[in-house]
Design an enzyme around this catalytic site. Structure first.
Site, PDB file in Angstrom:
ATOM      1  CD  GLU A  34     166.336  66.327 -41.230  1.00  0.00           C
ATOM      2  OE1 GLU A  34     166.660  66.239 -40.022  1.00  0.00           O
ATOM      3  OE2 GLU A  34     166.330  67.402 -41.859  1.00  0.00           O
ATOM      4  CD  GLU A  75     163.070  62.589 -36.581  1.00  0.00           C
ATOM      5  OE1 GLU A  75     163.551  63.711 -36.868  1.00  0.00           O
ATOM      6  OE2 GLU A  75     163.040  62.150 -35.421  1.00  0.00           O
ATOM      7  CD  GLU A  82     164.569  69.796 -36.399  1.00  0.00           C
ATOM      8  OE1 GLU A  82     165.293  69.324 -37.300  1.00  0.00           O
ATOM      9  OE2 GLU A  82     164.626  69.441 -35.221  1.00  0.00           O
TER      10      GLU A  82
END
Length: 130
Positions: A34, A75, A82
């Site tokens: 990420e 996050e 996701e």
């Protein structure tokens, strides 16, 4: 009295160690996969030493660090949403898009909180210095 556990991760210290292992695996995956997490982690690393200069007291320092950790936490949740959404299906779907957009909005709001707290703190520090 029951002698076996139905919990797959065990109990007591064994469960704690398995949870810590999962934590490190999650952090390692976020750092590796990420880009946004890496950027926010870098920002936190840069701001960490500055927090000792800007903070007026320990409570202020705790607030500065807490908002940085909040951004990283949100996050991680965004990245998990996701990943799970993509695992279920990579096809475009209104609900998948909505889930990803809401998670992204949560990251943006956490960054706004951090910006407000750090911005006010740096402004107050600058006013005292000048």
């Amino acid at each position: 009295m029951q002698t076996t556990s139905n919990k797959p991760n065990g109990q007591g210290l064994g469960r704690l160690f398995k949870a810590l292992r999962c934590t490190f695996q999650g952090l390692r995956a976020a750092i590796k996969e990420e880009a946004a997490f890496r950027q926010e982690l870098l920002l936190a690393i840069i701001l960490f030493p500055l927090s000792f200069i800007v903070a007026k007291d320990m409570l202020h320092w705790a607030a500065l660090m807490s908002v940085l950790l909040l951004v990283l936490i949100v996050e991680l949740v965004n990245s998990a949403i996701e990943a799970l959404t993509d695992r279920v299906s990579t096809e475009l779907h209104v609900l998948s898009g909505r889930a990803k957009d809401m998670a992204s909005a949560a990251v943006t709001l956490s960054l706004l909180i951090a910006t407000i707290v750090w911005g006010v703190s740096i402004y107050q520090y600058a006013v005292v210095i000048l």
